[in-house]
Design a protein around this motif. Structure first.
Motif, PDB file in Angstrom:
ATOM      1  N   ASP A  54      21.885  57.980  24.145  1.00  0.00           N
ATOM      2  CA  ASP A  54      21.522  59.386  23.755  1.00  0.00           C
ATOM      3  C   ASP A  54      22.695  60.096  23.103  1.00  0.00           C
ATOM      4  O   ASP A  54      22.787  61.120  23.037  1.00  0.00           O
ATOM      5  CB  ASP A  54      20.965  60.290  24.773  1.00  0.00           C
ATOM      6  N   HIS A 108      24.001  54.389  28.547  1.00  0.00           N
ATOM      7  CA  HIS A 108      23.347  54.555  29.596  1.00  0.00           C
ATOM      8  C   HIS A 108      22.081  53.442  29.808  1.00  0.00           C
ATOM      9  O   HIS A 108      20.983  53.155  28.739  1.00  0.00           O
ATOM     10  CB  HIS A 108      22.232  55.906  29.641  1.00  0.00           C
ATOM     11  N   ARG A 112      12.011  53.795  32.332  1.00  0.00           N
ATOM     12  CA  ARG A 112      12.172  54.946  31.232  1.00  0.00           C
ATOM     13  C   ARG A 112      10.669  55.132  30.493  1.00  0.00           C
ATOM     14  O   ARG A 112      10.555  56.072  30.302  1.00  0.00           O
ATOM     15  CB  ARG A 112      13.199  54.701  30.298  1.00  0.00           C
ATOM     16  N   ARG A 133       8.359  56.753  32.581  1.00  0.00           N
ATOM     17  CA  ARG A 133       8.473  58.095  32.801  1.00  0.00           C
ATOM     18  C   ARG A 133       8.592  59.128  31.789  1.00  0.00           C
ATOM     19  O   ARG A 133       8.022  60.294  31.596  1.00  0.00           O
ATOM     20  CB  ARG A 133       9.993  58.123  33.407  1.00  0.00           C
ATOM     21  N   GLY A 180      15.698  59.521  26.572  1.00  0.00           N
ATOM     22  CA  GLY A 180      16.127  59.959  27.536  1.00  0.00           C
ATOM     23  C   GLY A 180      15.943  61.728  27.566  1.00  0.00           C
ATOM     24  O   GLY A 180      15.258  62.028  26.656  1.00  0.00           O
ATOM     25  N   ARG A 181      16.251  62.382  28.579  1.00  0.00           N
ATOM     26  CA  ARG A 181      16.067  63.757  28.772  1.00  0.00           C
ATOM     27  C   ARG A 181      16.676  64.543  27.715  1.00  0.00           C
ATOM     28  O   ARG A 181      16.123  65.559  27.140  1.00  0.00           O
ATOM     29  CB  ARG A 181      16.368  64.311  30.172  1.00  0.00           C
ATOM     30  N   PRO A 182      17.873  63.892  27.201  1.00  0.00           N
ATOM     31  CA  PRO A 182      18.572  64.790  26.289  1.00  0.00           C
ATOM     32  C   PRO A 182      17.624  64.876  24.886  1.00  0.00           C
ATOM     33  O   PRO A 182      17.693  65.838  24.401  1.00  0.00           O
ATOM     34  CB  PRO A 182      19.761  64.221  25.893  1.00  0.00           C
ATOM     35  N   PHE A 200      20.217  73.621  24.612  1.00  0.00           N
ATOM     36  CA  PHE A 200      20.010  72.200  25.138  1.00  0.00           C
ATOM     37  C   PHE A 200      20.098  72.498  26.853  1.00  0.00           C
ATOM     38  O   PHE A 200      19.205  72.109  27.657  1.00  0.00           O
ATOM     39  CB  PHE A 200      21.256  71.482  24.620  1.00  0.00           C
ATOM     40  N   GLN A 201      21.281  73.335  27.006  1.00  0.00           N
ATOM     41  CA  GLN A 201      21.195  73.464  28.730  1.00  0.00           C
ATOM     42  C   GLN A 201      20.275  74.218  29.318  1.00  0.00           C
ATOM     43  O   GLN A 201      19.486  73.912  30.319  1.00  0.00           O
ATOM     44  CB  GLN A 201      22.750  74.251  28.658  1.00  0.00           C
ATOM     45  N   PHE A 209      17.116  72.068  30.243  1.00  0.00           N
ATOM     46  CA  PHE A 209      17.433  71.484  31.677  1.00  0.00           C
ATOM     47  C   PHE A 209      17.422  72.447  32.702  1.00  0.00           C
ATOM     48  O   PHE A 209      16.537  72.157  33.742  1.00  0.00           O
ATOM     49  CB  PHE A 209      18.965  70.862  31.824  1.00  0.00           C
ATOM     50  N   LYS A 211      12.941  58.467  38.196  1.00  0.00           N
ATOM     51  CA  LYS A 211      12.566  57.049  37.793  1.00  0.00           C
ATOM     52  C   LYS A 211      13.441  56.124  38.430  1.00  0.00           C
ATOM     53  O   LYS A 211      14.201  56.530  39.251  1.00  0.00           O
ATOM     54  CB  LYS A 211      12.845  57.058  36.345  1.00  0.00           C
ATOM     55  N   LYS A 227      26.714  67.042  22.432  1.00  0.00           N
ATOM     56  CA  LYS A 227      27.551  67.748  22.952  1.00  0.00           C
ATOM     57  C   LYS A 227      28.822  68.040  22.151  1.00  0.00           C
ATOM     58  O   LYS A 227      30.005  67.491  22.020  1.00  0.00           O
ATOM     59  CB  LYS A 227      28.386  67.037  24.194  1.00  0.00           C
TER      60      LYS A 227
HETATM   61  P1  AMP Z   1      17.913  60.688  31.771  1.00  0.00           P
HETATM   62  O1  AMP Z   1      18.881  59.474  31.770  1.00  0.00           O
HETATM   63  O2  AMP Z   1      16.862  60.758  30.763  1.00  0.00           O
HETATM   64  O3  AMP Z   1      17.621  60.835  32.894  1.00  0.00           O
HETATM   65  O4  AMP Z   1      18.944  61.983  31.170  1.00  0.00           O
HETATM   66  C1  AMP Z   1      20.101  61.926  32.028  1.00  0.00           C
HETATM   67  C2  AMP Z   1      21.247  62.640  30.874  1.00  0.00           C
HETATM   68  O5  AMP Z   1      20.640  64.083  30.687  1.00  0.00           O
HETATM   69  C3  AMP Z   1      22.658  62.855  31.468  1.00  0.00           C
HETATM   70  O6  AMP Z   1      23.248  61.713  31.071  1.00  0.00           O
HETATM   71  C4  AMP Z   1      23.208  64.162  30.861  1.00  0.00           C
HETATM   72  O7  AMP Z   1      23.437  63.666  29.549  1.00  0.00           O
HETATM   73  C5  AMP Z   1      21.725  64.937  30.763  1.00  0.00           C
HETATM   74  N1  AMP Z   1      21.455  65.816  31.777  1.00  0.00           N
HETATM   75  C6  AMP Z   1      21.237  65.893  32.749  1.00  0.00           C
HETATM   76  N2  AMP Z   1      21.043  66.728  33.761  1.00  0.00           N
HETATM   77  C7  AMP Z   1      21.612  67.860  32.684  1.00  0.00           C
HETATM   78  C8  AMP Z   1      21.799  69.275  32.825  1.00  0.00           C
HETATM   79  N3  AMP Z   1      21.536  69.845  34.045  1.00  0.00           N
HETATM   80  N4  AMP Z   1      22.449  69.830  31.732  1.00  0.00           N
HETATM   81  C9  AMP Z   1      22.663  69.199  30.637  1.00  0.00           C
HETATM   82  N5  AMP Z   1      22.546  67.838  30.639  1.00  0.00           N
HETATM   83  C10 AMP Z   1      22.000  67.236  31.511  1.00  0.00           C
END
Ligand code: AMP
Ligand code: ZN
Ligand code: FE
Ligand code: FE
Length: 291
Positions: free
Chosen positions: A14, A39, A99, A102, A132-134, A149-150, A153, A167, A254
């Motif tokens: 990410d 990751h 992933r 998910r 990923g989630r980011p 971004f924050q 989440f 996951k 970031k």
């Molecule tokens: P994933 O691997 O898809 O589950 O995404 C995880 C990544 O999302 C982490 O390594 C962080 O970079 C980011 N992340 C997870 N929780 C938060 C949060 N509360 N605020 C900001 N970034 C987050």
């Protein structure tokens, strides 16, 4: 100063820079070495190693594996991996599949909540690497559903958010074992994200991790308070763990993080790379320097 950064992400996971661009940035910042720790994937390593050779930056083949842990998150760093290991490749394929299963589920939840977002948009945001989630957060910001971004989440996809989907993760013991089996040294990343309840609790967790072969602790990290740093330094000494440090650089995702900066005016010296190297390839995780 021969500084290094032992925690760095690229577009293979990410981060926003390609592995080659990350190495070029390290060169521009005057770093001597950098560990690429994407990751759950080693897909960026070949490109980073080639760029490292060309640009004269030592690239340490690494990874950051998400391990199963409640309530917080546990990330295990691996250094000096044999990235040609077929066994490691097979284990990482399991995580890749997790992933892939998910991401559409998260997107479907968001759609149900009335947000017009598609998997294709998310994949596009990832730049072709691991999604990923980011990346989902980026799309939500771009489409104006959240301001930051924050906030993405906090309102939607954080671990306690309504669109969160868990996951598969390897148990810590297996994450450490797969790193060691590939000749790598295993370290615990940013210990504070374990959400331990006391220093005694963290000590308990470390006792287990060390019994499974953990050999390093990420003491230096931008989000560590001076108190965190002091505690982790103390525990590293107590358990005979190498003290590593890294910025967790992600590029534009970031923007406040700079490559090589592990705290206000703090950098990590090259000596730690030599200590990691001395432990690598032993499969036993701990050695002279760590004791
Ligand atoms: P994933 O691997 O898809 O589950 O995404 C995880 C990544 O999302 C982490 O390594 C962080 O970079 C980011 N992340 C997870 N929780 C938060 C949060 N509360 N605020 C900001 N970034 C987050
Ligand atoms: Zn990340
Ligand atoms: Fe992490
Ligand atoms: Fe990271």
């Amino acid at each position: 100063m021969d500084s290094v950064d032992l925690h760095v992400h690229s577009t293979a996971s990410d981060g926003s820079l390609t592995p080659r661009q990350v190495v070029a940035e390290a060169k521009a910042q005057g770093l001597r070495a950098l560990a690429l720790t994407d990751h759950d994937t080693i897909d960026g390593l070949a490109e980073a190693l080639t760029a490292g050779c060309a640009l004269g930056v030592e690239v340490i083949p690494g990874i950051e594996i998400s391990a199963h842990h409640e309530p917080g998150s546990m990330h295990i760093l691996g250094y000096f991996l044999d990235h040609g290991s077929p066994q490691l490749e097979a284990q990482l394929r399991i995580l890749k599949q997790a992933r892939a299963d998910r991401n559409p589920q998260i997107v479907a939840k968001l759609q149900k909540m009335g947000l017009a977002i598609t998997l294709a948009e998310v994949q596009q945001a990832s730049g072709g690497g691991q999604v990923g989630r980011p990346h989902i957060a980026q799309v939500l910001v771009r489409k104006g559903y959240v301001a930051t971004f924050q906030e993405a989440f906090e309102r939607y996809i954080g671990n306690h958010g309504p669109a969160y989907v868990s996951k598969f993760r390897f148990p810590p013991q297996e994450a450490i074992a797969m790193i060691r089996a590939a000749g790598g040294v295993a370290g615990l990343a940013h210990p504070f994200t374990l959400e331990y309840s006391s220093s005694g609790h963290l000590r308990q967790i470390l006792t287990q991790l060390v019994s499974w072969g953990l050999a390093a602790l990420e003491v230096y990290y931008p989000e560590h308070t001076p108190e965190n740093q002091e505690l982790y330094r103390h525990l590293a000494q107590e358990f005979g763990l190498l003290m590593t440090g890294g910025s967790d650089y992600h590029g534009a995702i970031k923007p406040e993080i700079r490559l090589g900066q592990v705290g206000p005016g703090q950098t990590v010296g090259y000596e730690i790379v030599e200590k990691l190297k001395a432990l690598a390839g032993r499969g036993e995780g701990r050695g002279e320097e760590g004791r």
